[in-house]
Enzyme design. Structure first.
Site, mmCIF file in Angstrom:
data_model
loop_
_atom_site.group_PDB
_atom_site.id
_atom_site.type_symbol
_atom_site.label_atom_id
_atom_site.label_comp_id
_atom_site.label_asym_id
_atom_site.label_seq_id
_atom_site.Cartn_x
_atom_site.Cartn_y
_atom_site.Cartn_z
ATOM 1 N N CYS A 3 0.856 -1.188 0.000
ATOM 2 C CA CYS A 3 0.000 0.000 0.000
ATOM 3 C C CYS A 3 0.893 1.240 0.000
ATOM 4 C CB CYS A 3 -0.913 -0.012 1.226
ATOM 5 S SG CYS A 3 -1.794 1.550 1.476
ATOM 6 N N HIS A 45 -3.772 1.367 8.577
ATOM 7 C CA HIS A 45 -4.374 1.082 7.272
ATOM 8 C C HIS A 45 -5.868 0.797 7.421
ATOM 9 C CE1 HIS A 45 -4.630 -0.158 3.053
ATOM 10 N NE2 HIS A 45 -5.555 -0.994 3.516
ATOM 11 N N ASN A 84 -13.023 10.672 -1.078
ATOM 12 C CA ASN A 84 -13.573 9.869 -2.162
ATOM 13 C C ASN A 84 -13.742 8.472 -1.571
ATOM 14 O OD1 ASN A 84 -13.481 11.967 -4.044
ATOM 15 N ND2 ASN A 84 -11.347 11.539 -4.535
ATOM 16 N N GLY A 90 -14.658 7.606 -6.960
ATOM 17 C CA GLY A 90 -13.441 8.250 -7.455
ATOM 18 C C GLY A 90 -12.198 7.945 -6.639
ATOM 19 N N HIS A 97 -7.941 8.593 3.096
ATOM 20 C CA HIS A 97 -7.263 9.889 3.018
ATOM 21 C C HIS A 97 -8.285 10.985 2.823
ATOM 22 C CE1 HIS A 97 -7.364 8.086 -1.009
ATOM 23 N NE2 HIS A 97 -7.532 9.313 -1.471
ATOM 24 N N HIS A 99 -8.737 14.730 1.447
ATOM 25 C CA HIS A 99 -8.121 15.758 0.604
ATOM 26 C C HIS A 99 -8.374 17.144 1.215
ATOM 27 C CE1 HIS A 99 -7.581 13.276 -3.170
ATOM 28 N NE2 HIS A 99 -8.528 12.559 -2.593
HETATM 29 P P1 5GP Z 1 -8.152 9.384 -4.508
HETATM 30 O O1 5GP Z 1 -8.564 9.529 -5.940
HETATM 31 O O2 5GP Z 1 -7.802 7.965 -4.159
HETATM 32 O O3 5GP Z 1 -9.123 9.997 -3.549
HETATM 33 O O4 5GP Z 1 -6.856 10.259 -4.360
HETATM 34 C C1 5GP Z 1 -5.563 9.755 -4.329
HETATM 35 C C2 5GP Z 1 -4.630 10.935 -4.418
HETATM 36 O O5 5GP Z 1 -3.337 10.495 -4.055
HETATM 37 C C3 5GP Z 1 -4.524 11.553 -5.816
HETATM 38 O O6 5GP Z 1 -4.880 12.932 -5.737
HETATM 39 C C4 5GP Z 1 -3.088 11.310 -6.212
HETATM 40 O O7 5GP Z 1 -2.537 12.408 -6.930
HETATM 41 C C5 5GP Z 1 -2.395 11.118 -4.871
HETATM 42 N N1 5GP Z 1 -1.253 10.208 -4.917
HETATM 43 C C6 5GP Z 1 -1.227 8.968 -5.466
HETATM 44 N N2 5GP Z 1 -0.026 8.388 -5.291
HETATM 45 C C7 5GP Z 1 0.719 9.289 -4.584
HETATM 46 C C8 5GP Z 1 2.060 9.257 -4.095
HETATM 47 O O8 5GP Z 1 2.810 8.296 -4.255
HETATM 48 N N3 5GP Z 1 2.486 10.361 -3.408
HETATM 49 C C9 5GP Z 1 1.680 11.447 -3.204
HETATM 50 N N4 5GP Z 1 2.201 12.476 -2.517
HETATM 51 N N5 5GP Z 1 0.406 11.504 -3.652
HETATM 52 C C10 5GP Z 1 -0.061 10.441 -4.340
HETATM 53 ZN ZN ZN Z 2 -2.328 1.458 3.643
#
Ligand code: 5GP
Ligand code: ZN
Length: 109
Positions: A3, A45, A84, A90, A97, A99
């Site tokens: 992960c 996690h 999300n 999405g 997480h 945003h």
């Molecule tokens: P989700 O679409 O799952 O809500 O958002 C995942 C977010 O994680 C995306 O905005 C993507 O740009 C960010 N992201 C994905 N992989 C990485 C990473 O390895 N490092 C960082 N800093 N952000 C990541």
């Molecule tokens: Zn995790």
């Protein structure tokens, strides 16, 4: 477990860290979709909001409080907090997480 956010939490993968608490971590989104775009994760996690249990309630409160502290540190007076949830919602990374999206005011003022 493979992960990416667990790896960031364990400092096995680098990220631009903004702040850290005992249970959470805030770092810059690698592909920002707002002038200010950070992610707040739990070190534990949990794959998504759909998977949280009653036992996670205090941790989720702490996650939101961490987002508030991060926003203060970033100097954004207004912002959006977005979860999300699931593929259809999405969500791409299956580790919970929040945003933090903001920074538009600095563009118009
Ligand atoms: P989700 O679409 O799952 O809500 O958002 C995942 C977010 O994680 C995306 O905005 C993507 O740009 C960010 N992201 C994905 N992989 C990485 C990473 O390895 N490092 C960082 N800093 N952000 C990541
Ligand atoms: Zn995790």
């Amino acid at each position: 477990m493979d992960c990416i956010f667990c790896k960031i939490a364990k400092k096995e993968v680098p990220a631009e860290l903004l702040l850290e608490t005992g249970e959470t971590l805030v770092f810059k989104d690698i592909h920002p979709s707002a002038p200010v775009h950070y992610l707040v994760i739990t070190k534990k996690h949990i794959s998504s909001v759909a998977e949280i249990t009653e036992g996670d309630e205090a941790l989720m409160g702490h996650l939101i409080h961490t987002a508030k502290t991060a926003a203060e540190k970033l100097g954004v007076s207004g912002y959006k907090l977005v979860f999300n949830v699931g593929k259809e919602g999405g969500q791409v990374v299956p580790h919970i997480h929040l945003h933090i999206l903001g920074g538009w005011a600095t563009l118009v003022n």
